[in-house]
Design an enzyme around this catalytic site. Structure first.
Site, PDB file in Angstrom:
ATOM      1  CD  GLU A  45      -2.761   1.068   2.544  1.00  0.00           C
ATOM      2  OE1 GLU A  45      -3.902   1.745   2.787  1.00  0.00           O
ATOM      3  OE2 GLU A  45      -2.726   0.035   3.172  1.00  0.00           O
ATOM      4  CG  ASN A 192      -9.520  -1.937   1.384  1.00  0.00           C
ATOM      5  OD1 ASN A 192      -9.256  -2.941   1.597  1.00  0.00           O
ATOM      6  ND2 ASN A 192      -9.448  -0.906   2.361  1.00  0.00           N
ATOM      7  CD  GLU A 193     -10.036  -2.269   6.031  1.00  0.00           C
ATOM      8  OE1 GLU A 193     -10.046  -1.246   6.603  1.00  0.00           O
ATOM      9  OE2 GLU A 193      -9.217  -3.350   6.509  1.00  0.00           O
ATOM     10  CE1 TYR A 260      -3.361  -6.223   9.064  1.00  0.00           C
ATOM     11  CE2 TYR A 260      -5.441  -5.386   9.010  1.00  0.00           C
ATOM     12  CZ  TYR A 260      -4.449  -5.588   8.335  1.00  0.00           C
ATOM     13  OH  TYR A 260      -3.981  -4.997   7.198  1.00  0.00           O
ATOM     14  CD  GLU A 316      -6.027  -4.717   4.262  1.00  0.00           C
ATOM     15  OE1 GLU A 316      -5.882  -4.337   5.488  1.00  0.00           O
ATOM     16  OE2 GLU A 316      -6.618  -3.930   3.606  1.00  0.00           O
ATOM     17  CD  GLN A 365       0.576  -2.632   3.733  1.00  0.00           C
ATOM     18  OE1 GLN A 365       1.547  -1.718   3.384  1.00  0.00           O
ATOM     19  NE2 GLN A 365      -0.610  -1.701   4.045  1.00  0.00           N
TER      20      GLN A 365
END
Length: 512
Positions: A45, A192-193, A260, A316, A365
């Site tokens: 990103e 995204n999200e 996450y 992610e 990432q």
């Protein structure tokens, strides 16, 4: 007599402990599910020093470069056979307008990266630069389209610009900008999200938008699209329910899920390097929770898609800690410990074992951000413990999953316990069998006794990633503290394999 009884009790306790540290594991060598190589994908990103100072460096920097693309980073990613790279975000994707990043660099507008530190974005790294990077690595591009601040027309134009081989103003503009043939980009994220930074949408509003956008995402000749819907955040099962109910399976290749591993809370996530066993245990427990999420989201998907045509894309994932002291907190730069390597290995084993539904995953990432594979400091570069796990696990890419049957002993901390052992196995095109084993217990060696049924196995070799402390890291002064090494503490007898797993270790055994 009393002394003899005490000795006997001690021996019984010792025997029970030894018994508890042994696992009987059976490998079914007749698997039929493929482990998609895209499970080993990554994410880059426009955030902190991932793109700028990571992949894309100053033209005066004294490192091997292709244009401004840093080639030691590229070569490290080629070694692990990185199959897929997601870009430009993340939250950045829904403020990114692709036309800002094409054409002569000196004419590209400067914009503000309002998600990550309010820093200036000079757009010198844009669409062509990203696709050149993918070409150098040898990986598929996965582009996240802008639904949050863009329009269906804007995303439609981007696809035409990249994928149309005929005569049109956009295809001719691509040719003018230096690329005659179409890129034929297959993977496209539609937002995204969207439940958060991508627009704070409800799932009902998102699915209506998705269908409108998807209708204008065209399949040009030779370039069929694999569209990925913006899926749930962690335990938001209602989001998956609404998306699967309102979007027909034929309208999407996959639906995403983000999760996450956070040790503390979102305000104070915990240090990447300074943590005790409680922090270690919580990290591993929260990591393993991703299997519960996959099971529950998959069950919802099965209601609407029993043939499993729609992929679950965990695009992610990874451990998220507090940024390193002294760095810009908005840049999300964190160190990478042995704990992170065990998080990566355990997560990949879970993805492998759910490859009937999980067809893609993207670690967040790739460089200098979150659970990075690579860290850089000007001309210096190091490979993190997580990198070495991906190097071991590359053998599973596009291999056939071999189902496992075993019961793990517990790793207990206080009043809580989690499985100490996790594993996955596969057979590659040559017939070689690869089994990846993880022991997350920080103090106990655990012997894994494995049976391979009727497989004819003549040779064996093994590698290991481990270290003395779960806080051990690689630094620019000591870049090889945690890395893969040859491993010999195993025995093979016919179709039986016995592996003595050290504490906090990842072991790959290959049998041919």
């Amino acid at each position: 007599m009393r002394r003899s009884c005490l000795v006997l009790v001690a021996l019984i306790v010792l025997c029970n402990c030894l018994k508890a540290q042994s696992v009987q594991l059976t490998v079914n060598t007749a698997g039929n599910q493929k482990i998609n190589k895209e499970i080993y994908g990554h994410f880059a990103e426009h955030l902190g020093r991932c793109i700028y100072d990571g992949f894309w460096v100053d033209e005066k920097m004294n490192v091997p470069k292709q244009g401004r693309i840093r080639m030691d980073v590229v070569n490290a990613l080629k070694k692990i056979k990185l199959p897929l790279l997601r870009w430009p975000g993340g939250c950045f994707a829904d403020q990114y307008h692709w036309s800002d990043g094409i054409g002569p660099v000196e004419k590209r507008p400067k914009t503000v990266n309002s998600n990550w530190g309010m820093v200036s974005e000079d757009n010198s790294f844009g669409t062509h630069e990203f696709l050149q990077l993918c070409d150098l690595i040898g990986c598929e591009p996965y582009i996240a389209g802008n639904m949050g601040s863009g329009t269906p027309q804007e995303m439609s134009n981007w696809i035409e610009y990249l994928n149309f081989n005929g005569q049109s103003a956009l295809a001719d503009l691509r040719r003018k900008n230096g690329h005659d043939k179409p890129y034929n980009v297959a993977y496209w994220g539609v937002g995204n999200e969207s439940w958060g930074c991508g627009g704070d949408m409800t799932p009902e509003y998102y699915t209506d938008n998705y269908k409108q956008y998807a209708a204008f995402c065209k399949n040009y000749p030779g370039a069929p699209l694999k569209k990925v819907a913006s899926g749930a955040n962690s335990e938001d099962y209602n989001w998956t329910e609404v998306c699967m109910k309102n979007i027909h399976p034929w309208q999407m290749w996959g639906i995403s899920m983000h999760y996450y591993t956070v040790v503390g809370n979102w305000e104070k996530k915990g240090s990447a390097t300074e943590f005790n066993e409680e922090g270690y245990f919580k990290g591993m427990k929260n990591c393993l929770h991703i299997e519960d999420l996959i099971n529950k989201h998959s069950a919802i998907m099965d209601k609407y898609d029993p043939q499993k045509k729609v992929a679950l894309a965990v695009d992610e994932w990874g451990i998220w800690t507090d940024a390193e002291p002294g760095t810009n907190p908005a840049f999300l730069y964190q160190q990478n410990s042995l704990r992170d390597a065990l998080v990566a290995a355990s997560s990949l084993n879970i993805f492998n074992n759910h490859c009937d539904r999980v067809k893609m995953a993207n670690l967040a990432q790739t460089v200098n951000v979150l659970q990075a594979l690579i860290l850089t400091d000007k001309e210096k570069m190091l490979l993190t413990p997580t990198y070495h796990v991906f190097d071991l696990y590359k053998v599973h890419q596009d291999a056939t999953l071999l189902p496992l049957n075993f019961t793990s002993p517990d790793y207990t901390f206080g009043s809580e316990k989690i499985p100490a052992i996790n594993a996955s196995a596969s057979k590659d095109a040559s017939g070689a069998i690869h089994i990846t084993l993880v022991n997350i217990d920080p103090t106990k060696k655990i012997t894994v006794n494995t049976s391979f049924g009727g497989a004819n196995l003549n040779s064996s070799e093994a590698q290991i990633v481990t270290s003395g402390k779960f806080t051990d890291i690689n630094t620019f002064d000591q870049p090889n503290k945690v890395k893969a090494a040859s491993f010999s503490d195993f025995k093979k007898n016919g179709n039986q394999l016995s592996v003595n797993m050290p504490p906090m270790s990842v072991v790959l055994v290959t049998l041919k």
